[in-house]
Design an enzyme around this catalytic site. Structure first.
Site: not given
Length: 307
Positions: A55, A149
């Site tokens: 990532k 989230d």
């Protein structure tokens, strides 16, 4: 004053090609996905002799210190945390570019499953997933963090086990700016800004279960943007979609889940309780877990054994 090119006008940069080495001991195998500020790659770890997920910041977002800090912070948290329903991080790098190496998960995101499956999830599966999400969030809250989230795109289901992803906007309970989270999924208090507590994550569990049960979110959030953004902001730095002063979850309460799907009354009540506009009216994570577990016990008691 920054003289950097505004993000919206920068040309889209291509992802790293296969064979690239973003950090010592790691090789890029393929590009997996692009969000508003990140690239995710299928990678190979020489040390572990296995695949991994790499990532990194998108090339056109490098140099944005706030985003780099978010990525590194998330990686260090996930390296330290240990829970069966949280994704693990192997390593975090700050140079030559910020980078996090995560375990590879063989399952699908809940968002993909919702879109792909021809029928809506069984009530028992909704309750099981809810208990697992409660477990992960209970652990995070014990570490002093709110996720902020939780949504189907941030949950991977692998062999009937859920794993929660993405702590990029997570932070401690307390005051936060308006708009932390994902448009259409964030709790009303996240949309407004102000004091955030564990109740914001209870909302996240509820809206995730609502979508799993019905195939859609309770609010009209319109069409997605361009396929390259994840709609997530930290309330200060836009990382997907555009900043907005309007949120559908501030217009009125969520419609009851039974208006869209027939569910066992106790399960429907548990989901609806998560989506109450006032955070003080929502159950705690422990209360929600107990309610979902009770629906499972009742279902298994009332369902005759096969054969």
């Amino acid at each position: 004053m920054s003289l950097a090119t505004p993000t919206a006008t920068r040309p889209a940069a291509p992802p790293l090609p296969p064979g690239s080495t973003p950090a010592t001991g790691y090789e890029i195998l393929a590009h997996l996905a692009r969000t508003g500020w990140l690239d995710l790659y299928d990678g190979w770890s020489e040390q572990r002799d296995c695949r991994c997920v790499v990532k990194v910041l998108r090339p056109d977002r490098r140099g944005e210190g706030r985003l780099a800090e978010r990525l590194v912070r998330e990686g260090r948290w996930l390296q330290r945390f240990t829970h069966p329903h949280l994704v693990r991080a192997y390593e975090t790098f700050t140079s030559p570019e910020p980078l996090v190496v995560l375990e590879t998960l063989a399952g699908e995101t809940l968002a993909h499953l919702i879109d792909r499956l021809p029928r809506r999830a069984a009530a028992e599966d909704v309750a099981v997933l809810g208990v697992q999400l409660c477990s992960a969030l209970h652990y995070l809250h014990g570490q002093g963090l709110l996720h902020l989230d939780l949504k189907p795109a941030n949950v991977v289901v692998e062999c009937a086990r859920a794993k929660v992803l993405d702590l990029s906007v997570a932070h401690a309970p307390g005051t936060a700016p308006a708009g932390v989270g994902t448009f259409g999924y964030m709790s009303p208090e996240q949309a407004r800004g102000g004091a955030l507590s564990a109740a914001a994550d209870v909302w996240g569990i509820g809206i995730t279960l609502y979508e799993l049960a019905t195939g859609d979110v309770p609010f009209d959030i319109g069409a997605t943007t361009d396929g390259t953004t994840d709609g997530t902001t930290d309330g200060a730095t836009a990382t997907g979609g555009e900043a907005t002063d309007w949120y559908p979850q501030l217009e009125g309460p969520a419609p009851p889940v039974c208006a869209r799907r027939r569910l066992p009354p106790a399960l429907a009540a548990a989901i609806d309780g998560c989506l109450r506009p006032d955070p003080a009216d929502r159950p705690s994570v422990s209360e929600l877990s107990a309610a979902l577990d009770a629906t499972l016990r009742r279902h298994r008691r009332d369902t005759p054994e096969a054969g």
